[in-house]
Design an enzyme around this catalytic site. Sequence first.
Site, short mmCIF file in Angstrom:
data_model
loop_
_atom_site.label_atom_id
_atom_site.label_comp_id
_atom_site.label_asym_id
_atom_site.label_seq_id
_atom_site.Cartn_x
_atom_site.Cartn_y
_atom_site.Cartn_z
N HIS A 70 0.69 -1.12 0.07
CA HIS A 70 -0.03 0.05 -0.11
C HIS A 70 0.90 1.20 0.00
CE1 HIS A 70 -3.81 2.42 1.13
NE2 HIS A 70 -2.95 2.85 1.66
N GLU A 71 1.82 1.42 0.91
CA GLU A 71 2.60 2.58 1.15
C GLU A 71 3.68 2.73 -0.06
OE1 GLU A 71 1.64 4.75 3.16
OE2 GLU A 71 0.48 3.21 4.04
N HIS A 84 3.35 6.73 -6.96
CA HIS A 84 2.63 7.86 -7.26
C HIS A 84 3.55 9.18 -7.39
CE1 HIS A 84 -1.65 9.76 -7.21
NE2 HIS A 84 -1.05 10.03 -8.29
N HIS A 118 1.58 4.30 -3.01
CA HIS A 118 1.69 5.55 -2.70
C HIS A 118 2.98 6.30 -3.27
CE1 HIS A 118 -1.96 6.70 -0.87
NE2 HIS A 118 -1.62 5.81 0.40
ZN LIG Z 1 -3.29 5.05 1.92
#
Ligand SMILES: [Zn+2]
Length: 676
Positions: free
Chosen positions: A466-467, A473, A470
């Site tokens: 998940h991290e 991105h 990010h």
């Molecule tokens: Zn998040």
Amino acid sequence: MSSQNILLEDFNQAPFSSIKTSDYKPAILKAIELAQKDIEAITSSKEEPTFENTIEALEFSGKKLDRVTSIFFNINSAETNEEIQKIAQDVSPLLSEFKNDIILNNVLFKRVKKVYNRRESMDLNKEQTTLLDQKYKAFTRNGANLPSEGQQALREIDKKLSKLKLQFGENVLAETNKYELVVTEESRLGGLPDSFKEEARNIAKSKDTEGWIISLEYPSYIPFMKYADDRELRKELSLAFGSRAFKGDELDNQQIVLDIAKLRYERAKLLGFDSHAHFVLEERMAETPQKVESFLEEMLEKARPAAEREFSQLEKFAKELDQIDTLQKWDSAYYAEKLKQKLFDLDDEKLKPYFQLEKVIDGVFTIAGKLYGLNFEQTTNVDVYHQNVRTYNVTDTLGNDIALFYADFHPRPGKRDGAWMTIYKQQSIENGQNERPHISIVCNFTKPTEKQPSLLTFNEVTTLFHEFGHALHGMLANTTYPSLSGANVYWDFVELPSQVLENWCYEEEALQLFAKHYKTGEAIPQEYITKIKESSNFLEGMATLRQLSFGMLDLSWHAQDPSNVSDVKSHEIEAFEPTKLFPDVASNCMSTAFSHIFQGGYSAGYYSYKWAEVLDADAFEYFTENGIFSKDIADKFKDNILSQGGTEHPMELYKRFRGKEPKPDALLRRAGLISK
Ligand SMILES: [Zn+2]
């Protein structure tokens, strides 16, 4: 001063090891001064306002302040101490004051407005158009276009609102803190893990109390509701939790809820919006309350049958096991956990040997390589704030510099809980120079021991993905303006890159790359993969209904005129009706302790949890249709989403990636709520 303060000198990489704690405050004060000068240079200009001398100048103003504060606040989260916390308390009001001064600067607004009014004739590209629009709205959404009485009224509302929100939060906190459940017989703690009991015992000891103390704080409340066999005690705790700030005493929040809803409505009206939700959603992918409503209703219609099936399954199970006649709210987590154990028998200890941190990191890097052509090379030449922080040079297939990546994996005193992605230097293009970003992820994963390397729970594995999503991105950002770069996107769009990457953790083809036993190197058994997948959907229908109920309650307060609402509880019963599974509890109320929407920033935004899931499932389905390592789909995702930040409306970006608008069906299929 400046000659000794490293933060005020020019640097590219954050000079962590040379920073003294005493440098922060003077550096921030000086940087505010520099930023003020940047603004003055714009407002005092004798030239006609143009996109360059006003909008771009504003965008690139206060650069020193951005860099210094990003370092400071990240340190305050990842490696803090009392001295740093004290500085944070000192500088935070100064920083908000500085931001407020910009928004209320009428000379500056006049110049921005002049440019905005000529936008049609200026031949701006899409990113410039977005930048102009956002800069203009930052002023108008705070009343810049109102006559002075209107502005005065707006300030009054804002003042009242911030007081009420604070009071709301203080009441919830006081209610949470004041309650304790004292248990004196150990026999009543059956079912609870030993570590839980020990902690409850320690809390009691610290208060000079005999026995065990259970509280309403999450680390105490959640496991108790999940594991405690004693139904009477579960009921007692649940009723206490649900009646917070709803007892008609001095800590009651009912009037505050009504007042906040009304003031938000008035504020929105003053600014020309139909409701608070209309105001909020103007800057969201979902755009309008109607769209959010129909989204929630569609989800409800499709999830409700599955939720009802699961509810009867749980009811039947509780009846067989403990002769429970009516399943109550305080039974939900308990029997869900029991049923889950019975059906899946999958505990973390069995999985952990297959998820050695080093292998998982290699796995996520390999996946980023296959999808986006990225290469990660660990380096020791980068300055760090703690010896455990690792650093990597990130390059593309041609060897071009893409980003600098920091990773800080394990807990220690001075680091806050949870996991997050953070930025030390934002990507941007200025004077033709593409400044590559410095991105970091900070986590609190299981530490290695003398005998054993760091072995992650499956939950930690998905957190890392998940991290890292990010982080991608941020790393792949390729925009001109820093405020539109990377993860600077609308709130209901920001979880797409992170959540979509979690999907790879459930795929055999991806797990084979890294899920190998840390001692034997044996690949994770197929039956574990199947169980992980199946258990991830366990009681998903009920969980979905619960999320929808919060989203609907949120909208019921914020999407229309609340002045006809006089009774908080009956309003709530009505809002919950479509999603109801458990009998209502008359002495309980959700709204009076719903801090997310009445104290925090989630008002008219609760739907975004489900919305983000819809996006990630829909996006991932595009991958699975073409192979999870399809270069073609990965390129589309990179070119249209990851690299684009907030340069255009997220729906436009999404459609360009996917070829159509997102639909909930992929999520409903993934969650097993609909077949086919
Ligand atoms: Zn998040």
